[in-house]
Design a protein around this motif. Structure first.
Motif, mmCIF file in Angstrom:
data_model
loop_
_atom_site.group_PDB
_atom_site.id
_atom_site.type_symbol
_atom_site.label_atom_id
_atom_site.label_comp_id
_atom_site.label_asym_id
_atom_site.label_seq_id
_atom_site.Cartn_x
_atom_site.Cartn_y
_atom_site.Cartn_z
ATOM 1 N N PRO A 1 0.825 -1.216 0.000
ATOM 2 C CA PRO A 1 0.000 0.000 0.000
ATOM 3 C C PRO A 1 0.859 1.266 0.000
ATOM 4 O O PRO A 1 2.053 1.230 0.311
ATOM 5 N N LEU A 2 0.251 2.383 -0.331
ATOM 6 C CA LEU A 2 0.942 3.666 -0.258
ATOM 7 C C LEU A 2 1.259 3.999 1.192
ATOM 8 O O LEU A 2 0.544 3.551 2.106
ATOM 9 N N PRO A 3 2.296 4.784 1.447
ATOM 10 C CA PRO A 3 2.665 5.113 2.831
ATOM 11 C C PRO A 3 1.537 5.759 3.628
ATOM 12 O O PRO A 3 1.364 5.472 4.809
ATOM 13 N N GLU A 4 0.748 6.599 2.985
ATOM 14 C CA GLU A 4 -0.332 7.267 3.719
ATOM 15 C C GLU A 4 -1.479 6.325 4.069
ATOM 16 O O GLU A 4 -2.327 6.653 4.895
ATOM 17 N N ASP A 5 -1.475 5.137 3.483
ATOM 18 C CA ASP A 5 -2.533 4.164 3.744
ATOM 19 C C ASP A 5 -2.120 3.048 4.701
ATOM 20 O O ASP A 5 -2.959 2.239 5.090
ATOM 21 N N SER A 6 -0.829 2.973 5.062
ATOM 22 C CA SER A 6 -0.369 1.848 5.867
ATOM 23 C C SER A 6 0.783 2.260 6.786
ATOM 24 O O SER A 6 1.798 2.780 6.328
ATOM 25 N N GLU A 7 0.603 1.980 8.065
ATOM 26 C CA GLU A 7 1.636 2.328 9.047
ATOM 27 C C GLU A 7 2.894 1.493 8.865
ATOM 28 O O GLU A 7 4.012 1.991 8.984
ATOM 29 N N TRP A 8 2.743 0.181 8.548
ATOM 30 C CA TRP A 8 3.942 -0.664 8.392
ATOM 31 C C TRP A 8 4.780 -0.214 7.206
ATOM 32 O O TRP A 8 6.010 -0.310 7.241
ATOM 33 N N VAL A 9 4.139 0.316 6.171
ATOM 34 C CA VAL A 9 4.877 0.827 5.014
ATOM 35 C C VAL A 9 5.662 2.069 5.414
ATOM 36 O O VAL A 9 6.839 2.208 5.068
ATOM 37 N N ARG A 10 5.032 2.974 6.164
ATOM 38 C CA ARG A 10 5.731 4.189 6.636
ATOM 39 C C ARG A 10 6.945 3.834 7.487
ATOM 40 O O ARG A 10 8.022 4.404 7.318
ATOM 41 N N LYS A 11 6.771 2.862 8.378
ATOM 42 C CA LYS A 11 7.887 2.471 9.251
ATOM 43 C C LYS A 11 9.018 1.829 8.461
ATOM 44 O O LYS A 11 10.189 2.125 8.701
#
Length: 90
Positions: A72-82
Protein backbone atom coordinates in the motif's frame (compact mmCIF):
# COMPACT_ATOMS: atom_id res chain seq x y z
CA UNK A 1 -3.13 2.48 -63.57
CA UNK A 2 -2.63 5.87 -61.89
CA UNK A 3 -5.52 5.10 -59.54
CA UNK A 4 -3.85 1.90 -58.38
CA UNK A 5 -0.56 3.68 -57.72
CA UNK A 6 -2.34 6.45 -55.82
CA UNK A 7 -4.24 3.86 -53.78
CA UNK A 8 -1.03 1.98 -52.99
CA UNK A 9 0.68 5.18 -51.86
CA UNK A 10 -2.31 6.06 -49.68
CA UNK A 11 -2.27 2.62 -48.03
CA UNK A 12 1.50 2.80 -47.50
CA UNK A 13 1.21 6.26 -45.94
CA UNK A 14 -1.57 5.19 -43.59
CA UNK A 15 0.38 2.10 -42.50
CA UNK A 16 3.46 4.21 -41.87
CA UNK A 17 1.45 6.61 -39.69
CA UNK A 18 -0.04 3.71 -37.74
CA UNK A 19 3.36 2.14 -37.08
CA UNK A 20 5.12 5.35 -36.09
CA UNK A 21 2.25 6.59 -33.88
CA UNK A 22 2.97 3.91 -31.28
CA UNK A 23 6.68 4.64 -30.88
CA UNK A 24 6.08 7.17 -28.10
CA UNK A 25 4.52 4.58 -25.81
CA UNK A 26 6.75 3.42 -22.98
CA UNK A 27 6.27 0.03 -21.40
CA UNK A 28 5.57 0.40 -17.71
CA UNK A 29 6.17 -2.08 -14.94
CA UNK A 30 2.99 -1.66 -12.90
CA UNK A 31 1.56 -3.51 -9.92
CA UNK A 32 -1.40 -5.75 -10.65
CA UNK A 33 -2.24 -6.30 -6.97
CA UNK A 34 -1.15 -5.06 -3.55
CA UNK A 35 0.16 -7.29 -0.77
CA UNK A 36 -1.42 -6.01 2.48
CA UNK A 37 0.82 -8.18 4.70
CA UNK A 38 3.92 -6.53 6.20
CA UNK A 39 7.20 -7.26 4.46
CA UNK A 40 9.88 -8.31 6.98
CA UNK A 41 12.61 -5.66 7.33
CA UNK A 42 15.38 -8.19 6.71
CA UNK A 43 14.01 -8.84 3.19
CA UNK A 44 13.66 -5.22 2.01
CA UNK A 45 16.56 -3.58 0.20
CA UNK A 46 14.94 -0.49 -1.35
CA UNK A 47 11.63 1.04 -2.35
CA UNK A 48 10.00 3.38 -4.84
CA UNK A 49 6.52 4.62 -5.58
CA UNK A 50 4.77 3.13 -8.59
CA UNK A 51 4.94 4.94 -11.92
CA UNK A 52 2.40 7.79 -12.23
CA UNK A 53 1.06 6.15 -15.40
CA UNK A 54 0.03 2.98 -13.57
CA UNK A 55 -3.62 2.39 -12.70
CA UNK A 56 -2.81 0.95 -9.28
CA UNK A 57 -0.84 3.31 -7.03
CA UNK A 58 1.51 1.43 -4.72
CA UNK A 59 4.81 1.36 -2.90
CA UNK A 60 7.15 -1.09 -4.64
CA UNK A 61 9.72 -2.70 -2.36
CA UNK A 62 12.69 -4.50 -3.88
CA UNK A 63 13.94 -7.44 -1.86
CA UNK A 64 17.57 -8.37 -1.36
CA UNK A 65 17.08 -11.09 -4.00
CA UNK A 66 15.75 -8.57 -6.53
CA UNK A 67 12.06 -9.45 -6.29
CA UNK A 68 9.42 -6.71 -6.34
CA UNK A 69 6.65 -6.58 -3.74
CA UNK A 70 3.75 -4.17 -4.21
CA UNK A 71 2.50 -2.70 -0.95
CA UNK A 72 0.00 0.00 0.00
CA UNK A 73 0.94 3.67 -0.26
CA UNK A 74 2.67 5.11 2.83
CA UNK A 75 -0.33 7.27 3.72
CA UNK A 76 -2.53 4.16 3.74
CA UNK A 77 -0.37 1.85 5.87
CA UNK A 78 1.64 2.33 9.05
CA UNK A 79 3.94 -0.66 8.39
CA UNK A 80 4.88 0.83 5.01
CA UNK A 81 5.73 4.19 6.64
CA UNK A 82 7.89 2.47 9.25
CA UNK A 83 9.71 0.31 6.70
CA UNK A 84 10.38 3.34 4.48
CA UNK A 85 11.75 5.24 7.49
CA UNK A 86 14.11 2.36 8.28
CA UNK A 87 15.29 2.11 4.68
CA UNK A 88 15.82 5.89 4.48
CA UNK A 89 18.11 5.72 7.54
CA UNK A 90 20.54 3.49 5.67
Amino acid sequence: MMTRIALLLLIAASLYCTVTAGTGDIARDCCLSINPLPLPRRLAASYKLSDPGCNLKATVFTTRKGKHVCAPLPEDSEWVRKLIALLDKQ
